[in-house]
Scaffold this active site. Structure first.
Site, PDB file in Angstrom:
ATOM      1  N   GLU A  42     -33.089-113.611 -30.180  1.00 25.88           N
ATOM      2  CA  GLU A  42     -33.895-114.803 -29.952  1.00 25.88           C
ATOM      3  C   GLU A  42     -35.196-114.739 -30.770  1.00 25.88           C
ATOM      4  O   GLU A  42     -35.574-113.663 -31.256  1.00 25.88           O
ATOM      5  CB  GLU A  42     -34.211-114.915 -28.455  1.00 25.88           C
ATOM      6  N   ASP A  63     -21.898-109.806 -29.610  1.00 26.48           N
ATOM      7  CA  ASP A  63     -22.645-109.801 -28.351  1.00 26.48           C
ATOM      8  C   ASP A  63     -21.753-110.020 -27.132  1.00 26.48           C
ATOM      9  O   ASP A  63     -20.574-110.369 -27.256  1.00 26.48           O
ATOM     10  CB  ASP A  63     -23.774-110.857 -28.392  1.00 26.48           C
ATOM     11  N   ASN A 114     -32.318-122.637 -31.977  1.00 22.92           N
ATOM     12  CA  ASN A 114     -33.634-121.998 -32.137  1.00 22.92           C
ATOM     13  C   ASN A 114     -33.647-120.959 -33.259  1.00 22.92           C
ATOM     14  O   ASN A 114     -34.604-120.209 -33.404  1.00 22.92           O
ATOM     15  CB  ASN A 114     -34.076-121.351 -30.816  1.00 22.92           C
ATOM     16  N   HIS A 167     -31.499-118.431 -33.551  1.00 26.61           N
ATOM     17  CA  HIS A 167     -30.994-117.083 -33.235  1.00 26.61           C
ATOM     18  C   HIS A 167     -29.705-116.806 -34.001  1.00 26.61           C
ATOM     19  O   HIS A 167     -28.953-117.712 -34.342  1.00 26.61           O
ATOM     20  CB  HIS A 167     -30.824-116.874 -31.723  1.00 26.61           C
TER      21      HIS A 167
HETATM   22  P1  PGA Z   1     -22.123-122.306 -31.008  1.00 25.46           P
HETATM   23  O1  PGA Z   1     -23.119-121.083 -30.868  1.00 25.46           O
HETATM   24  O2  PGA Z   1     -21.104-121.919 -32.029  1.00 25.46           O
HETATM   25  O3  PGA Z   1     -21.510-122.449 -29.624  1.00 25.46           O
HETATM   26  O4  PGA Z   1     -22.925-123.486 -31.422  1.00 25.46           O
HETATM   27  C1  PGA Z   1     -23.701-120.538 -32.018  1.00 25.46           C
HETATM   28  C2  PGA Z   1     -24.815-119.629 -31.628  1.00 25.46           C
HETATM   29  O5  PGA Z   1     -25.509-119.903 -30.618  1.00 25.46           O
HETATM   30  O6  PGA Z   1     -25.033-118.627 -32.317  1.00 25.46           O
END
Ligand code: PGA
Length: 240
Positions: free
Chosen positions: A143, A67, A136, A138
């Site tokens: 999302e 992404d 959450n 994702h």
């Molecule tokens: P993070 O993000 O490694 O910064 O916790 C993971 C994500 O949101 O997929």
């Protein structure tokens, strides 16, 4: 789904790097899917060290990132383009033409999404996809509520994601949208490794472990994939 508990962040990073190394040993021209965020930084450090020691080469690898924020070019330090350059691409022999990250600056975002999906297909498809998980649920920036049939698309970031990622923006305004591989794009990878570290991921992992498959918890689609490894752990008391 194979669950592997690690004792600390270093072990998570080592194990993730080992999975990637094994993949490249068995297929040096692998197509790998890469993730950003705080969690995989240690994995990238491990891979760079192994590259510097001459233990691994990425010369034949093709990479696709999950992404990118919309409106963020590579000159902006918060962009995932800048992240990848800083943590990985800038230190290894993965050729520039084989690095792919969605173009958050594209004039025509829909076309950029279609082209990204087509590039993945043209590469022969992703052999090993690394993903993180949001609080959450994702994966990528898919999302809650995202269709399991989704392909690379433009998405609105949820309030939870914007809160969690605000720490990377040092008080600067966070983007509200991103381009992300879809859940179907991720599910087409031949194998997937999910990295989760820290107490703030506990709730999401508990939910994943229930096995309930629902679009309101995007990572739950992974239960329908035959080859998923979850590497997870939490800080011990006193550790950050
Ligand atoms: P993070 O993000 O490694 O910064 O916790 C993971 C994500 O949101 O997929």
């Amino acid at each position: 789904m194979r669950w592997i508990k690690v004792k600390d962040y270093e072990e998570l990073s080592e194990k993730a790097a080992e999975i990637l190394m094994k993949q490249l040993e068995s297929k040096p021209d692998s197509v790998i899917g890469l993730a950003t965020g705080g969690t995989p930084i240690g994995m990238y450090q491990q891979l760079v060290s192994r590259y510097e020691r001459g233990d691994i080469s990425f010369a034949r690898v093709t990479a696709f990132n999950l992404d990118e924020y919309i409106g963020m070019g590579k000159e902006q330090p918060e962009s995932f383009h800048a992240y990848m350059e800083h943590h990985f691409f800038g230190h290894v022999d993965l050729s520039e033409t084989s690095r792919h990250i969605p173009d958050g600056m594209a004039e025509n975002l829909e076309e950029a999404c279609e082209a990204y999906e087509a590039d993945i297909q043209a590469s022969g498809g992703i052999d090993l996809q690394v993903v993180g998980i949001g609080q959450n649920g994702h994966i990528g920036f898919n999302e809650p509520g995202t269709s399991f049939q989704s392909r690379t698309h433009v998405t609105e970031l949820s309030a939870s994601t914007r809160r969690a990622n605000a720490k990377y923006f040092n008080g600067k305004e966070m983007p509200e949208q991103a381009i992300t591989m879809g859940l179907q794009t991720i599910m087409k990878a031949r194998s997937i490794v999910l990295l989760a570290y820290g107490h703030e991921k506990r709730k999401a992992l508990d939910q994943l472990r229930t096995g309930t498959i629902t679009e309101s918890f995007p990572a739950s689609c992974l239960h329908e994939h035959p080859n998923v490894t979850v590497l997870y752990g939490e800080e011990s008391e006193g550790e950050d």
